[in-house]
Write a protein that holds these residues in place. Structure first.
Motif, PDB file in Angstrom:
ATOM      1  N   ASP A   1       0.826  -1.212   0.000  1.00  0.00           N
ATOM      2  CA  ASP A   1       0.000   0.000   0.000  1.00  0.00           C
ATOM      3  C   ASP A   1       0.858   1.258   0.000  1.00  0.00           C
ATOM      4  O   ASP A   1       0.569   2.222  -0.716  1.00  0.00           O
ATOM      5  CB  ASP A   1      -0.953   0.017   1.205  1.00  0.00           C
ATOM      6  N   PHE A   2       1.916   1.253   0.803  1.00  0.00           N
ATOM      7  CA  PHE A   2       2.829   2.395   0.880  1.00  0.00           C
ATOM      8  C   PHE A   2       3.501   2.619  -0.479  1.00  0.00           C
ATOM      9  O   PHE A   2       3.549   3.739  -0.998  1.00  0.00           O
ATOM     10  CB  PHE A   2       3.849   2.147   1.987  1.00  0.00           C
ATOM     11  N   TYR A   3       3.986   1.543  -1.085  1.00  0.00           N
ATOM     12  CA  TYR A   3       4.645   1.673  -2.381  1.00  0.00           C
ATOM     13  C   TYR A   3       3.667   2.146  -3.463  1.00  0.00           C
ATOM     14  O   TYR A   3       4.003   3.015  -4.276  1.00  0.00           O
ATOM     15  CB  TYR A   3       5.312   0.366  -2.806  1.00  0.00           C
ATOM     16  N   GLN A   4       2.476   1.586  -3.488  1.00  0.00           N
ATOM     17  CA  GLN A   4       1.483   1.996  -4.489  1.00  0.00           C
ATOM     18  C   GLN A   4       1.139   3.475  -4.347  1.00  0.00           C
ATOM     19  O   GLN A   4       0.988   4.185  -5.347  1.00  0.00           O
ATOM     20  CB  GLN A   4       0.224   1.147  -4.372  1.00  0.00           C
ATOM     21  N   LEU A   5       1.032   3.938  -3.103  1.00  0.00           N
ATOM     22  CA  LEU A   5       0.737   5.349  -2.868  1.00  0.00           C
ATOM     23  C   LEU A   5       1.870   6.234  -3.396  1.00  0.00           C
ATOM     24  O   LEU A   5       1.617   7.251  -4.049  1.00  0.00           O
ATOM     25  CB  LEU A   5       0.512   5.602  -1.375  1.00  0.00           C
ATOM     26  N   ILE A   6       3.096   5.838  -3.138  1.00  0.00           N
ATOM     27  CA  ILE A   6       4.239   6.591  -3.658  1.00  0.00           C
ATOM     28  C   ILE A   6       4.216   6.575  -5.181  1.00  0.00           C
ATOM     29  O   ILE A   6       4.365   7.614  -5.828  1.00  0.00           O
ATOM     30  CB  ILE A   6       5.567   6.004  -3.134  1.00  0.00           C
TER      31      ILE A   6
ATOM     32  N   ALA B   1       4.975  12.233  -9.148  1.00  0.00           N
ATOM     33  CA  ALA B   1       5.174  13.542  -9.775  1.00  0.00           C
ATOM     34  C   ALA B   1       5.021  14.696  -8.789  1.00  0.00           C
ATOM     35  O   ALA B   1       5.596  15.760  -8.994  1.00  0.00           O
ATOM     36  CB  ALA B   1       4.191  13.720 -10.928  1.00  0.00           C
ATOM     37  N   SER B   2       4.294  14.486  -7.720  1.00  0.00           N
ATOM     38  CA  SER B   2       4.041  15.588  -6.788  1.00  0.00           C
ATOM     39  C   SER B   2       4.731  15.403  -5.432  1.00  0.00           C
ATOM     40  O   SER B   2       4.473  16.161  -4.510  1.00  0.00           O
ATOM     41  CB  SER B   2       2.542  15.758  -6.592  1.00  0.00           C
ATOM     42  N   LEU B   3       5.625  14.421  -5.337  1.00  0.00           N
ATOM     43  CA  LEU B   3       6.326  14.172  -4.080  1.00  0.00           C
ATOM     44  C   LEU B   3       7.720  14.784  -4.103  1.00  0.00           C
ATOM     45  O   LEU B   3       8.271  15.049  -5.168  1.00  0.00           O
ATOM     46  CB  LEU B   3       6.421  12.661  -3.828  1.00  0.00           C
TER      47      LEU B   3
ATOM     48  N   THR C   1      10.793  10.395  -5.381  1.00  0.00           N
ATOM     49  CA  THR C   1      10.505  10.213  -6.803  1.00  0.00           C
ATOM     50  C   THR C   1      11.146   8.968  -7.405  1.00  0.00           C
ATOM     51  O   THR C   1      10.604   8.393  -8.331  1.00  0.00           O
ATOM     52  CB  THR C   1      10.920  11.453  -7.622  1.00  0.00           C
ATOM     53  N   ASN C   2      12.287   8.570  -6.889  1.00  0.00           N
ATOM     54  CA  ASN C   2      12.972   7.391  -7.429  1.00  0.00           C
ATOM     55  C   ASN C   2      12.874   6.185  -6.506  1.00  0.00           C
ATOM     56  O   ASN C   2      13.589   5.204  -6.681  1.00  0.00           O
ATOM     57  CB  ASN C   2      14.446   7.715  -7.699  1.00  0.00           C
ATOM     58  N   MET C   3      12.000   6.239  -5.528  1.00  0.00           N
ATOM     59  CA  MET C   3      11.887   5.170  -4.545  1.00  0.00           C
ATOM     60  C   MET C   3      11.305   3.912  -5.183  1.00  0.00           C
ATOM     61  O   MET C   3      10.268   3.947  -5.828  1.00  0.00           O
ATOM     62  CB  MET C   3      11.018   5.632  -3.379  1.00  0.00           C
ATOM     63  N   THR C   4      11.999   2.808  -4.995  1.00  0.00           N
ATOM     64  CA  THR C   4      11.540   1.514  -5.505  1.00  0.00           C
ATOM     65  C   THR C   4      10.827   0.754  -4.383  1.00  0.00           C
ATOM     66  O   THR C   4      10.896   1.152  -3.213  1.00  0.00           O
ATOM     67  CB  THR C   4      12.732   0.665  -5.981  1.00  0.00           C
TER      68      THR C   4
ATOM     69  N   VAL D   1      13.187  -1.864   2.658  1.00  0.00           N
ATOM     70  CA  VAL D   1      14.328  -1.563   3.524  1.00  0.00           C
ATOM     71  C   VAL D   1      13.903  -0.587   4.631  1.00  0.00           C
ATOM     72  O   VAL D   1      14.241  -0.780   5.798  1.00  0.00           O
ATOM     73  CB  VAL D   1      15.517  -0.999   2.708  1.00  0.00           C
ATOM     74  N   GLN D   2      13.147   0.437   4.271  1.00  0.00           N
ATOM     75  CA  GLN D   2      12.672   1.406   5.276  1.00  0.00           C
ATOM     76  C   GLN D   2      11.816   0.727   6.330  1.00  0.00           C
ATOM     77  O   GLN D   2      11.958   0.985   7.518  1.00  0.00           O
ATOM     78  CB  GLN D   2      11.846   2.510   4.607  1.00  0.00           C
ATOM     79  N   VAL D   3      10.914  -0.124   5.881  1.00  0.00           N
ATOM     80  CA  VAL D   3      10.021  -0.814   6.824  1.00  0.00           C
ATOM     81  C   VAL D   3      10.828  -1.723   7.741  1.00  0.00           C
ATOM     82  O   VAL D   3      10.613  -1.743   8.955  1.00  0.00           O
ATOM     83  CB  VAL D   3       8.925  -1.595   6.067  1.00  0.00           C
ATOM     84  N   LYS D   4      11.773  -2.455   7.184  1.00  0.00           N
ATOM     85  CA  LYS D   4      12.582  -3.364   8.001  1.00  0.00           C
ATOM     86  C   LYS D   4      13.451  -2.633   9.008  1.00  0.00           C
ATOM     87  O   LYS D   4      13.796  -3.181  10.052  1.00  0.00           O
ATOM     88  CB  LYS D   4      13.451  -4.260   7.107  1.00  0.00           C
ATOM     89  N   LYS D   5      13.820  -1.388   8.712  1.00  0.00           N
ATOM     90  CA  LYS D   5      14.632  -0.587   9.624  1.00  0.00           C
ATOM     91  C   LYS D   5      13.801   0.095  10.720  1.00  0.00           C
ATOM     92  O   LYS D   5      14.370   0.637  11.655  1.00  0.00           O
ATOM     93  CB  LYS D   5      15.385   0.496   8.855  1.00  0.00           C
TER      94      LYS D   5
END
Length: 124
Positions: free
Chosen positions: A74-79, A84-86, A91-94, A100-104
């Motif tokens: 859900d987080f990735y789909q939202l990003i 274009a507006s973030l 903007t380049n977040m995969t 990785v962010q969630v695991k940290k």
């Protein structure tokens, strides 16, 4: 010296306000909704565990991994839908960056004592 620090802090604050204002309100509301759903689901799951739990059984692992996977997806789909507006850092977040962010996160670090590895790379 103090004047330079105050100016630098002021510039940082102004910059952060500008970035915050550029993030669409809809994105912020959706992110809040996703985070609240994750928090609620995780709390319910953790409350359902016996206090004596030292390792998850297969059903508990599946339930836990499902909650985390939904959050990541859900987080990735939202990003992805709002790239274009973030701010530039998003903007380049995969999807792997999100994982990785969630695991940290602190929550995941606290739960590491259960030695659970979820395959979060799978697509829903």
């Amino acid at each position: 010296m103090n004047k330079k620090i105050i100016v630098a802090l002021s510039l940082i604050w102004v910059g952060s306000q500008a970035i915050a204002q550029n993030v669409p309100e809809k994105y912020l509301r959706e992110m809040d909704k996703i985070s609240n759903t994750y928090t609620t689901d995780m709390r319910q799951f953790l409350r359902s565990l016996p206090n004596s739990t030292v390792q998850f059984n297969p059903q508990q692992k599946n339930q836990y991994c499902s909650i985390v996977a939904i959050y990541v997806d859900d987080f990735y789909q939202l990003i992805d839908q709002n790239r274009a507006s973030l701010p530039f850092s998003y903007t380049n977040m995969t999807k792997q960056d999100v994982i990785v962010q969630v695991k940290k996160s602190k929550e995941m670090q606290l739960l590491s004592r259960y030695h659970i590895e979820c395959d979060l790379n799978q697509v829903k």
